[in-house]
Design a protein around this motif. Sequence first.
Motif, PDB file in Angstrom:
ATOM      1  N   THR A 220       0.846  -1.258   0.082  1.00 16.42           N
ATOM      2  CA  THR A 220      -0.127  -0.121   0.012  1.00 16.42           C
ATOM      3  C   THR A 220       1.120   1.274  -0.135  1.00 16.42           C
ATOM      4  O   THR A 220       1.907   1.277   0.626  1.00 16.42           O
ATOM      5  N   TRP A 221       0.330   2.243  -0.472  1.00 17.18           N
ATOM      6  CA  TRP A 221       1.131   3.724  -0.751  1.00 17.18           C
ATOM      7  C   TRP A 221       0.150   4.583  -0.142  1.00 17.18           C
ATOM      8  O   TRP A 221      -1.070   4.808  -0.580  1.00 17.18           O
ATOM      9  N   SER A 222       0.973   5.233   0.650  1.00 11.05           N
ATOM     10  CA  SER A 222      -0.105   6.271   1.360  1.00 11.05           C
ATOM     11  C   SER A 222       0.227   7.946   0.667  1.00 11.05           C
ATOM     12  O   SER A 222       1.488   8.000   0.486  1.00 11.05           O
ATOM     13  N   HIS A 223      -0.413   8.741   0.490  1.00  9.64           N
ATOM     14  CA  HIS A 223      -0.324   9.848  -0.260  1.00  9.64           C
ATOM     15  C   HIS A 223      -1.222  11.080   0.393  1.00  9.64           C
ATOM     16  O   HIS A 223      -2.440  10.939   0.379  1.00  9.64           O
ATOM     17  N   PRO A 266       4.414   7.090   2.774  1.00  7.70           N
ATOM     18  CA  PRO A 266       4.813   5.809   3.419  1.00  7.70           C
ATOM     19  C   PRO A 266       4.442   4.478   2.601  1.00  7.70           C
ATOM     20  O   PRO A 266       3.247   4.644   1.963  1.00  7.70           O
ATOM     21  N   LEU A 267       4.873   3.358   2.848  1.00 11.63           N
ATOM     22  CA  LEU A 267       4.560   2.464   2.173  1.00 11.63           C
ATOM     23  C   LEU A 267       4.021   1.364   3.251  1.00 11.63           C
ATOM     24  O   LEU A 267       4.456   1.396   4.538  1.00 11.63           O
ATOM     25  N   ASN A 268       3.287   0.700   2.630  1.00  6.49           N
ATOM     26  CA  ASN A 268       2.543  -0.461   3.587  1.00  6.49           C
ATOM     27  C   ASN A 268       1.866  -0.098   4.914  1.00  6.49           C
ATOM     28  O   ASN A 268       1.782  -1.233   5.775  1.00  6.49           O
ATOM     29  N   ASP A 269       1.334   1.020   5.004  1.00  9.30           N
ATOM     30  CA  ASP A 269       0.271   1.489   6.220  1.00  9.30           C
ATOM     31  C   ASP A 269      -0.976   0.843   5.744  1.00  9.30           C
ATOM     32  O   ASP A 269      -1.227   0.136   4.774  1.00  9.30           O
TER      33      ASP A 269
END
Length: 388
Positions: A220-223, A266-269
């Motif tokens: 997952t990628w958070s933006h 952040p990745l993988n949240d």
Amino acid sequence: MNNTFDLLLLGSGAHGASLAFHLASRGLKVAALEKRHIAAGATGRSSGLVRMHYDLEQEAALAWESFQWFRDWKERVGGESGFTRTGFLQLVKRERLDALKANTAMLQRLGVPTMLVTADDVKRLAPFLVTDDFDLAAYEPESGYADPVSTATSIMNAAKARGAVFVQDCQVTGIRVKSGKVEGVDTSKGSYSAPIVVNAAGAWSRQICQMAGVDVPLGTWSHDVMFVVRPPELRLPHPTVIDFPNSMYFRPEGGLTLVGLEDGNPLNDDPDGATDHARAGFVDRAIDRFCQRIPAMEGGALHSAHGGYDSITPDQHPALGPIGPEGFWLDTGFSGTGFKISPAVGLCMSEWILDGAPKTVDISLFTPTRFEKGIHLVSEHPYESIWR
Ligand SMILES: Cc1cc2nc3c(=O)[nH]c(=O)nc-3n(C[C@H](O)[C@H](O)[C@H](O)COP(=O)(O)OP(=O)(O)OC[C@H]3O[C@@H](n4cnc5c(N)ncnc54)[C@H](O)[C@@H]3O)c2cc1C
């Protein structure tokens, strides 16, 4: 209700809705099962940029085909996509100039309306932009942005008008597989049967893969993004800009400008985290960065900020095609740039599923099986990874 279909689509963001439309247009009996509501995931949080400048030719071709759907939405789909033409500028660091030239030439070969413009031309298009850190930029006069919620809603409405069934508040909890073949899914609203199941669950796609016993490196990628109010002297709309030197993009929306950053995502949240506000520190970083490119924005004001989650793959390119048990397909992994290609991806996926091969654009290189083989897609003239 008879819960037996030709195909089940899991998730109803821009991609699930587009595939529902293209399959239903070809007469397939499709049900789209959505755990919340239409555009509840990345699509509903998307910045909606519609531009064609990619460094990988197949993604550029998908964006170009999709642009024509956005441009002619009323005639092709019906309803609104909210497409707004602003013009689009791609800025790159001086050391990436050769890649910019080669990629612009590649886009021109595809038929994309795009050209190289000088820093002086950019000043004429957007006089308030700082232009002393580049000599040339790529300009797409026809590009802009669309409204992702209107896009997904209108294309799902068109799918329903062609016979597709849309079931909301329907969480998929399991995938039934027998003798290596998909048979259907279990959901919070009971069981559904079909010989084909397509995972279009965005940031939740890995969970769905696990239900089918399939291991694909989907993260997952958070933006985060913010809207700022432009000061009176900047009230006129400006072009949409991807600003690689400042790791940032921005686009207008009336008197507001939406700004996103390419680094610090952040990745993988957990994709079920909050999306109604940005993470601590984002707004300060984004304002600093934005004022470097447009110093007059010192006189602007923060309007709002929010976040969202998308699925991301190790090479930041989509994961499309069959994998695992017979009848199980992926339509995911859009890695933060998937909204703009959703009309064409749905079309190509429908060709692949129904005709045995994608025709409009050859998307077979996006096969999710590439990760098992250690293949990472890289373009001929790459920029840096867009997300860092
Ligand atoms: C803040 C932000 C800005 C972006 N800006 C841009 C941009 O400017 N341009 C661009 O092209 N792209 C952009 N993107 C990326 C783009 O929005 C996504 O790539 C695209 O929307 C993904 O669509 P999707 O249909 O694959 O996934 P989603 O829209 O996430 O849809 C997946 C759906 O699956 C559902 N679901 C999940 N689990 C289950 C389950 N178990 N059962 C049933 N349903 C389930 C979810 O509720 C969701 O509705 C942005 C993304 C974000 C987050």
